[in-house]
Design an enzyme around this catalytic site. Sequence first.
Site, PDB file in Angstrom:
ATOM      1  N   LYS A  98      -6.987   3.042  -3.745  1.00  0.00           N
ATOM      2  CA  LYS A  98      -6.883   3.217  -2.353  1.00  0.00           C
ATOM      3  C   LYS A  98      -7.815   4.504  -1.731  1.00  0.00           C
ATOM      4  O   LYS A  98      -6.629   5.795  -1.843  1.00  0.00           O
ATOM      5  CB  LYS A  98      -6.427   2.574  -0.749  1.00  0.00           C
ATOM      6  CG  LYS A  98      -6.348   2.386   0.064  1.00  0.00           C
ATOM      7  CD  LYS A  98      -5.341   1.886   0.941  1.00  0.00           C
ATOM      8  CE  LYS A  98      -5.577   1.731   2.004  1.00  0.00           C
ATOM      9  NZ  LYS A  98      -4.294   1.052   3.220  1.00  0.00           N
ATOM     10  N   LYS A 113     -10.428   0.253  -2.407  1.00  0.00           N
ATOM     11  CA  LYS A 113     -10.313  -0.154  -1.030  1.00  0.00           C
ATOM     12  C   LYS A 113     -10.223   1.425  -0.323  1.00  0.00           C
ATOM     13  O   LYS A 113      -9.182   2.219  -0.220  1.00  0.00           O
ATOM     14  CB  LYS A 113      -8.899  -0.814  -0.884  1.00  0.00           C
ATOM     15  CG  LYS A 113      -8.753  -0.787   1.058  1.00  0.00           C
ATOM     16  CD  LYS A 113      -7.326  -1.710   1.077  1.00  0.00           C
ATOM     17  CE  LYS A 113      -6.902  -1.545   2.165  1.00  0.00           C
ATOM     18  NZ  LYS A 113      -6.253  -1.392   3.059  1.00  0.00           N
ATOM     19  N   ASP A 143       0.566  -1.200  -0.052  1.00  0.00           N
ATOM     20  CA  ASP A 143      -0.122   0.042   0.214  1.00  0.00           C
ATOM     21  C   ASP A 143       1.264   1.559   0.135  1.00  0.00           C
ATOM     22  O   ASP A 143       1.253   1.267   1.074  1.00  0.00           O
ATOM     23  CB  ASP A 143      -0.104  -0.261   1.772  1.00  0.00           C
ATOM     24  CG  ASP A 143      -2.050  -1.211   0.896  1.00  0.00           C
ATOM     25  OD1 ASP A 143      -1.822  -1.999   0.545  1.00  0.00           O
ATOM     26  OD2 ASP A 143      -3.064  -0.564   1.638  1.00  0.00           O
TER      27      ASP A 143
END
Lengths: 306, 293
Positions: free
Chosen positions: A206, A242, A143
């Site tokens: 995300k 996400k 991430d």
Amino acid sequence: MAAASSQTMLPDFSLSPRIDQVGVEERAARFTTRSIKKESKLNGLKLILNMIDLTTLEGKDTDGKVKQLCYKAMHLHDAVPGLPTVAAVCVYPSMVKVARKALEGSGIKVASVSTAFPSGQAPRDIKLRDTRFAVSEGADEIDMVISRGRFHAGEYNFVFDEIAAIKEACGDARLKVILETGELGTYDKVRRASDIAMYAGADFIKTSTGKIQPAATMPVTLVMLEAIRDFYYKTGKMIGMKPAGGISKSKLALHYLVMLKEVLGEDWLTNEWFRFGASSLANDVLMQIVKEHTGVYQSANYFSVD
Amino acid sequence: MRLEVLKTYKLYIGGQYPRTESGRYYIARNKAGAQLANVCLGSRKDFRNAQVAARGAVAGWSGRAAFNRGQILYRIAEMLESRRAQFIDELLLQDLSQAAAEAEVNTSIDRLIYYAGWCDKFQQLFSAVNPVAGSFFNFSVPEPTGVVSIIAPQNSPLLGLVSVIAPVIAGGNTCIVLASEQKPLSAITFAEVLGTSDLPGGVVNILTGSVKELVSWFSDHMDVNATIYCENDSSVQSSIREKSALNLKRVFFYDKKDWNSEEGQSPYFILDTQEIKTTWHPIENIAGAGGGY
């Protein structure tokens, strides 16, 4: 030259679609009016559990805390048989090894934040080393955060190149690109950052680090889902989504699933393409599942501590 | 010529006055059958929301100084006093005689003062330093049990309500109360008194609706610590006992109380929703200091 031909395929990101703020917010509010009950609710709740990236990203994290979280990821609530596990455990790079060992054989992925999370204010070679370290320790997913300052300054090429470089450093690990929408300010910029991330090689986009308010909201997520849809129509490539931060109640998580289904369709209704970044959501979902089974409202006292 | 503005009788949850989420209502009537008001027919989900509010308020309310809780109870009494006439009128509408209505309101105010006084005193009464055969300083103190669900008395719309709420909150608990089904008006007006008394939102939550429909939710919620029922319907009582066993709720039936009399008030009502915590504190040999524990 290969680079030149791929460059010609890239859109001009300054021409990314402008977002109608009122329209997006109205549309997002509509998704919260669907009524999901009984069997479909139970299935939805289990799907949510299975989509969670159980997260601990704190300076005070210890090996023990990470091991405890990994145990929870594998044994969400053993009193109820047949529950899925979460999708992944998300930790700092220094904790990847511990998590990897604790999750051995469980099928649960290890996700690691990197690139000087959460600010992203570090030179590129440090970000690359951060990423390679996490991957070498055994992270399945990375991430990363984008350089918001450079993005605001209009240096889209810098942001694009950085994501592409990190993607390369990831090797086989899937890359989630955190836009930190709470710092982007407008939906237009969220859309533009989404486009840059996807064209630069993101596997997931995300919303947030969870360190900045506001974190994930439904309208922001809708803007990003629509970007994913448009990208899919153009390139035929699926990108995951996400939302992270601020989703702690199952009802809200169900609203997100409704939105996901109505924007991207059934293909995305799996943890391969959709995740919730959350820490306290799991317990609330578990309490709702037990409520559905027993008919009795539950107390947090009877569920594991996060 | 003007149209009178009639009050909408709503619920009291988390310091706010929402309508029932179910959108349902029932008609409160007096004995003669005249319509008094449309009243919210509260639902399971209203109870769920009220429980969340009540649980959220426990830490703050129980963490306040006992003296401060006393001040707030006193403030409730003050606010009730200033609305005396309104409450008497409302009780008259609900079939009480003038004398009975006045007595009900007066006693309610006095009862709040009574429990306001007890807020920082019952602890001394029910605490103890215990003699133990070992080198420990051993003491027991009452602590609030947490969230209490209450089904208020049916025939004492204000005094009964006050008499069950006051000892519960005096002890630092929070509560969800189902008002008298037949005579619900005073309860909602009392919620307006609570709302202007510095009482934090969520400490008292008042619902109106059907006892029969809601009683099981009042007694089986796993995150409620004690339950109080004030009628003598034995089938309801046994159902409450059974469902409360799920999480070992404390169960109290105040079905033989005369709220108008002295027996309607006592520090033992406070004690009912307290847990006694005993601490064993290691010390040096206590006899060596010449102490007599």
